[in-house]
Design a protein around this motif. Structure first.
Motif, PDB file in Angstrom:
ATOM      1  N   GLY A   1     -38.946  48.530  42.322  1.00  0.00           N
ATOM      2  CA  GLY A   1     -40.022  47.966  41.519  1.00  0.00           C
ATOM      3  C   GLY A   1     -39.952  46.452  41.550  1.00  0.00           C
ATOM      4  N   THR A   2     -40.818  45.800  40.798  1.00  0.00           N
ATOM      5  CA  THR A   2     -40.865  44.341  40.750  1.00  0.00           C
ATOM      6  C   THR A   2     -40.874  43.856  39.312  1.00  0.00           C
ATOM      7  N   THR A   3     -40.373  42.651  39.109  1.00  0.00           N
ATOM      8  CA  THR A   3     -40.551  41.945  37.849  1.00  0.00           C
ATOM      9  C   THR A   3     -41.381  40.705  38.112  1.00  0.00           C
ATOM     10  N   ASN A   4     -42.210  40.357  37.143  1.00  0.00           N
ATOM     11  CA  ASN A   4     -43.116  39.224  37.307  1.00  0.00           C
ATOM     12  C   ASN A   4     -42.397  37.890  37.156  1.00  0.00           C
ATOM     13  N   ARG A   5     -41.314  37.910  36.400  1.00  0.00           N
ATOM     14  CA  ARG A   5     -40.526  36.703  36.203  1.00  0.00           C
ATOM     15  C   ARG A   5     -39.049  37.046  36.315  1.00  0.00           C
ATOM     16  N   GLY A   6     -38.213  35.991  36.337  1.00  0.00           N
ATOM     17  CA  GLY A   6     -36.776  36.203  36.458  1.00  0.00           C
ATOM     18  C   GLY A   6     -36.263  35.737  37.794  1.00  0.00           C
ATOM     19  N   GLY A   7     -34.974  35.925  38.021  1.00  0.00           N
ATOM     20  CA  GLY A   7     -34.371  35.357  39.223  1.00  0.00           C
ATOM     21  C   GLY A   7     -34.384  33.846  39.079  1.00  0.00           C
ATOM     22  N   ASP A   8     -35.095  33.157  39.936  1.00  0.00           N
ATOM     23  CA  ASP A   8     -35.257  31.708  39.765  1.00  0.00           C
ATOM     24  C   ASP A   8     -36.561  31.400  39.029  1.00  0.00           C
ATOM     25  N   ILE A   9     -36.954  32.309  38.128  1.00  0.00           N
ATOM     26  CA  ILE A   9     -38.141  32.213  37.263  1.00  0.00           C
ATOM     27  C   ILE A   9     -39.399  32.608  38.009  1.00  0.00           C
ATOM     28  N   SER A  10     -39.281  33.137  39.218  1.00  0.00           N
ATOM     29  CA  SER A  10     -40.466  33.448  40.015  1.00  0.00           C
ATOM     30  C   SER A  10     -40.657  34.934  40.271  1.00  0.00           C
ATOM     31  N   GLY A  11     -39.790  35.781  39.718  1.00  0.00           N
ATOM     32  CA  GLY A  11     -39.930  37.221  39.896  1.00  0.00           C
ATOM     33  C   GLY A  11     -38.927  37.790  40.875  1.00  0.00           C
ATOM     34  N   THR A  12     -38.809  39.118  40.859  1.00  0.00           N
ATOM     35  CA  THR A  12     -37.845  39.798  41.714  1.00  0.00           C
ATOM     36  C   THR A  12     -38.398  41.123  42.210  1.00  0.00           C
ATOM     37  N   VAL A  13     -37.774  41.641  43.261  1.00  0.00           N
ATOM     38  CA  VAL A  13     -37.866  43.047  43.644  1.00  0.00           C
ATOM     39  C   VAL A  13     -36.505  43.654  43.337  1.00  0.00           C
ATOM     40  N   PHE A  14     -36.495  44.813  42.667  1.00  0.00           N
ATOM     41  CA  PHE A  14     -35.229  45.429  42.288  1.00  0.00           C
ATOM     42  C   PHE A  14     -35.185  46.885  42.728  1.00  0.00           C
ATOM     43  N   SER A  15     -33.978  47.437  42.783  1.00  0.00           N
ATOM     44  CA  SER A  15     -33.793  48.865  43.041  1.00  0.00           C
ATOM     45  C   SER A  15     -33.093  49.486  41.843  1.00  0.00           C
ATOM     46  N   TYR A  16     -33.312  50.808  41.674  1.00  0.00           N
ATOM     47  CA  TYR A  16     -32.724  51.514  40.537  1.00  0.00           C
ATOM     48  C   TYR A  16     -32.561  52.982  40.926  1.00  0.00           C
ATOM     49  N   PRO A  17     -31.401  53.585  40.644  1.00  0.00           N
ATOM     50  CA  PRO A  17     -31.201  54.984  41.032  1.00  0.00           C
ATOM     51  C   PRO A  17     -31.947  55.932  40.107  1.00  0.00           C
ATOM     52  N   SER A  18     -32.514  56.996  40.667  1.00  0.00           N
ATOM     53  CA  SER A  18     -33.170  58.006  39.842  1.00  0.00           C
ATOM     54  C   SER A  18     -32.122  58.876  39.158  1.00  0.00           C
ATOM     55  N   GLY A  19     -32.524  59.583  38.096  1.00  0.00           N
ATOM     56  CA  GLY A  19     -31.614  60.441  37.363  1.00  0.00           C
ATOM     57  C   GLY A  19     -31.530  60.055  35.905  1.00  0.00           C
ATOM     58  N   LYS A  20     -30.850  60.897  35.122  1.00  0.00           N
ATOM     59  CA  LYS A  20     -30.778  60.705  33.679  1.00  0.00           C
ATOM     60  C   LYS A  20     -29.767  59.647  33.247  1.00  0.00           C
ATOM     61  N   THR A  21     -28.821  59.316  34.130  1.00  0.00           N
ATOM     62  CA  THR A  21     -27.755  58.392  33.753  1.00  0.00           C
ATOM     63  C   THR A  21     -28.238  56.948  33.793  1.00  0.00           C
ATOM     64  N   PRO A  22     -28.179  56.227  32.682  1.00  0.00           N
ATOM     65  CA  PRO A  22     -28.596  54.819  32.694  1.00  0.00           C
ATOM     66  C   PRO A  22     -27.761  53.999  33.668  1.00  0.00           C
ATOM     67  N   ALA A  23     -28.397  53.027  34.282  1.00  0.00           N
ATOM     68  CA  ALA A  23     -27.723  52.165  35.250  1.00  0.00           C
ATOM     69  C   ALA A  23     -28.292  50.758  35.129  1.00  0.00           C
ATOM     70  N   THR A  24     -27.742  49.837  35.892  1.00  0.00           N
ATOM     71  CA  THR A  24     -28.240  48.462  35.934  1.00  0.00           C
ATOM     72  C   THR A  24     -28.988  48.246  37.248  1.00  0.00           C
ATOM     73  N   PRO A  25     -30.208  47.705  37.200  1.00  0.00           N
ATOM     74  CA  PRO A  25     -30.940  47.464  38.449  1.00  0.00           C
ATOM     75  C   PRO A  25     -30.190  46.498  39.363  1.00  0.00           C
ATOM     76  N   THR A  26     -30.402  46.675  40.644  1.00  0.00           N
ATOM     77  CA  THR A  26     -29.880  45.755  41.647  1.00  0.00           C
ATOM     78  C   THR A  26     -31.014  44.878  42.156  1.00  0.00           C
ATOM     79  N   THR A  27     -30.819  43.585  42.132  1.00  0.00           N
ATOM     80  CA  THR A  27     -31.849  42.672  42.624  1.00  0.00           C
ATOM     81  C   THR A  27     -31.844  42.682  44.151  1.00  0.00           C
ATOM     82  N   VAL A  28     -32.950  43.113  44.721  1.00  0.00           N
ATOM     83  CA  VAL A  28     -33.106  43.166  46.179  1.00  0.00           C
ATOM     84  C   VAL A  28     -33.546  41.813  46.721  1.00  0.00           C
TER      85      VAL A  28
END
Length: 477
Positions: free
Chosen positions: A276-303
């Motif tokens: 997915g994407t975030t509109n802001r963050g990283g260097d304040i300009s947004g990011t593309v991130f990855s996240y594993p599917s499933g019920k267990t909470p995790a932390t996104p990885t910035t791609v």
């Protein structure tokens, strides 16, 4: 057709909105494409109806000619607004297996809170709209109701024909809902409110479209939801009796440089990894991130972290993924134009390399804010919300130009090696080599496979080259 010389991409404008206000303008939501190459989308304004001077929006289709070089624009429905019809569609469409279109309108309907509709061809060359559901009134004093209001994202369809969607307002807390509409044996649909989001606390609040995995579990994004009101990843997990249990999987923290405001929808690869994407963050300009599917909470990885000084930034929609794991998306702004299309090329080690495929300059459109769609040969299609010939947005198509390198021996071209196969070629491009200063110019021809350049054959080795000539592709995309 506009060539971006710096990024080796070609943008073809398929349609310019705004010439006839009755035909609608300001495209919203993603495009979809059928097996014949027809494109379908929604427009938030225009489509004059019943004396309304602003128009309540339009569902449109772009039908290609036999060569896919020109498109015929057709209005499938002009929304009337009021209690009898929806108004202001912004979420895009989804097509059922029988070619019927389903979508949402953010306003109108009997509760003036939006509708879910079906649009079906009538056999006489037209299309007939049926309201499947009218969301109930959400009084301004509370903004609350029992089912939700303002559906602003596209629907998804399960194998049994059940529709799933979200609203960005209403519900028991006023923060929107996740809902389903299940077809009944006697006709009509049965509505079920699957989840009520918490009250709206952040700005730019928006509940995105849904993603369903192979097990029937559902995932989504809330742009300003979660514990810190700066974004949330959530899941609705299905049990054997077809009930759903909601789980907040991750709340984006509101700290300097952390990714925040996830917009649009998630997409999943074959391994179950979501992007997915975030509109802001990283260097304040947004990011593309990855996240594993499933019920267990995790932390996104910035791609990837966007940089407003180089290429595109501030994505307003998610990405799409191709068969080899490359990611493609749009961003609303860019360092050298008014937004653009980008590519993240997946490498064997699991990292991604960024390429700005195309930056808009006004003529081809401005400010793309919707998800792309690809055809079978990987041409990319999308919309801009502004710009183009009349200033009210465009539908565009992107093809990626191939690249190659000439191998020399004794002043002649003995081989041409493809270094980037490109994408989206409908027929082989013309190959031109720069002239020799001291002899004959070499010549070559290209072969394509599945929309990419698979090989180049040297048909005339040329003579007298002091250095390797540049290989230039003149495409039809």
């Amino acid at each position: 057709m506009i060539q971006d010389q710096s990024t080796k991409a070609v943008c073809s404008t398929l349609y310019n909105f705004g010439a006839i206000f009755k035909d609608g303008n300001t495209p919203k939501g993603r495009l979809i494409i059928d097996s014949l190459g027809n494109l379908y989308g929604v427009l938030n304004t225009g489509g004059l109806d019943q004396g309304d001077t602003s128009g309540n929006g339009v569902v449109f289709m772009l039908a290609p000619d036999t060569h896919g070089e020109s498109y015929e624009y057709k209005v499938l429905h002009r929304f009337a607004g009021g209690p009898a019809d929806g108004a202001r569609p912004v979420g895009g469409l989804v097509m059922g297996p029988d070619g019927i279109l389903f979508g949402t309108a953010a306003g109108g309907g009997t509760g003036w809170a939006g509708t879910v509709f079906k649009l079906a061809p009538n056999g006489a060359g037209g299309w007939d709209l049926t309201n499947l559901y009218n969301f109930s009134a959400a009084p301004p004093a509370t903004g609350k109701n029992s089912d939700g209001a303002a559906p602003t994202s596209h629907l998804i369809i399960s194998a049994n024909g059940t529709l799933f969607g979200t609203t960005s307002a209403g519900g028991t807390n006023g923060g929107g809902t996740v809902f389903s509409l299940t077809p009944m044996l006697g006709g009509g649909y049965s509505f079920n409110n699957l989840h009520n989001f918490s009250a709206i606390a952040g700005y730019n609040y928006f509940v995105g479209g849904l993603l369903m995995d192979v097990h029937g579990n559902i995932y989504g994004l809330v742009s300003a939801g979660g514990e810190y009101s700066s974004g949330e990843i959530f899941g609705l997990f299905v049990s054997g009796d077809q009930t759903y249990t909601y789980k907040s999987l991750y709340s984006f923290p509101l700290n300097d440089f952390d990714p925040v405001l996830p917009f649009g929808s998630l997409v999943m690869d074959n391994s179950g990894q979501m992007f997915g994407t975030t509109n802001r963050g990283g260097d304040i300009s947004g990011t593309v991130f990855s996240y594993p599917s499933g019920k267990t909470p995790a932390t996104p990885t910035t791609v990837y972290e966007f940089n407003e000084l180089n290429g595109e930034f501030s994505p307003g929609a998610g990405v799409i993924i191709d068969s080899v794991g490359n990611l493609f998306g749009t961003a609303q702004y860019s360092s050298a134009g008014q937004g653009g299309v980008y590519k993240l090329t997946k490498k064997d080690i699991g990292t991604y390399v960024y390429t700005a495929l195309f930056e808009f300059n006004g003529n081809a459109g401005e400010y793309p804010e919707n998800t792309l769609v690809a055809d079978p040969i990987d041409r990319l299609y999308g919309t801009t919300s502004e710009g183009g010939k009349h200033g009210y947005g465009t539908v565009f198509r992107i093809g990626e130009t191939a690249e190659a390198m000439a191998v020399m021996q004794g002043g002649v071209v003995v081989q041409i090696v493809v270094t980037n196969p490109g994408r989206g070629y409908a027929s082989p491009p013309t190959v031109t080599l720069t002239p020799s200063n001291n002899g004959a110019t070499a010549q070559a021809s290209a072969t394509i496979s599945n929309g990419t350049v698979s090989s180049i054959t040297v048909t005339n080795a040329g003579s007298g080259y002091d250095f390797g000539p540049q290989v230039i592709f003149t495409q039809p995309f």
